[in-house]
Design a protein around this motif. Sequence first.
Motif, mmCIF file in Angstrom:
data_model
loop_
_atom_site.group_PDB
_atom_site.id
_atom_site.type_symbol
_atom_site.label_atom_id
_atom_site.label_comp_id
_atom_site.label_asym_id
_atom_site.label_seq_id
_atom_site.Cartn_x
_atom_site.Cartn_y
_atom_site.Cartn_z
ATOM 1 N N ALA A 23 0.865 -1.173 0.000
ATOM 2 C CA ALA A 23 0.000 0.000 0.000
ATOM 3 C C ALA A 23 0.906 1.228 0.000
ATOM 4 O O ALA A 23 2.129 1.103 0.017
ATOM 5 C CB ALA A 23 -0.917 -0.017 1.230
ATOM 6 N N SER A 24 0.322 2.404 0.022
ATOM 7 C CA SER A 24 1.130 3.619 -0.116
ATOM 8 C C SER A 24 2.138 3.815 1.015
ATOM 9 O O SER A 24 3.217 4.343 0.780
ATOM 10 C CB SER A 24 0.221 4.844 -0.226
ATOM 11 O OG SER A 24 -0.591 4.956 0.930
ATOM 12 N N ARG A 27 4.445 -1.978 3.392
ATOM 13 C CA ARG A 27 4.700 -3.139 2.540
ATOM 14 C C ARG A 27 5.040 -4.290 3.469
ATOM 15 O O ARG A 27 5.854 -4.143 4.376
ATOM 16 C CB ARG A 27 5.868 -2.826 1.605
ATOM 17 C CG ARG A 27 6.269 -3.936 0.707
ATOM 18 C CD ARG A 27 7.267 -3.443 -0.355
ATOM 19 N NE ARG A 27 8.319 -2.594 0.187
ATOM 20 C CZ ARG A 27 9.549 -3.012 0.475
ATOM 21 N NH1 ARG A 27 9.893 -4.274 0.307
ATOM 22 N NH2 ARG A 27 10.448 -2.173 0.942
#
Length: 104
Positions: A23-24, A27
């Motif tokens: 995800a942004s 990880r």
Amino acid sequence: MENLLSSLPQTLGAEAFESIIEASHVRIERIVSRGHTSPDYGWYDQEEHEWILVLEGAGTVLFEQGPEIHLKKGDHLTIPAHARHRVSWTDPETVTVWLAVFYR
């Protein structure tokens, strides 16, 4: 549903890295080792913080500025961003399964 300790590679010519979630800002990886160490080219120097948990086996993380930390099943460690480190040992007799969480 999946199990992090199932579907482990039967042979390991090299460490196996598997992305679990990306995800942004986070990880998560499963890393499978058996006698593997970090590449000889130098130290990991990551932009992200890393939290590692040993699910099976054992390994040793060496920091450039010290110390060397031995981890066994159930042990976890936070590695701050830019803390230069490497894996200096993993158990050659049994599989070591790491869960690594990278975050900003």
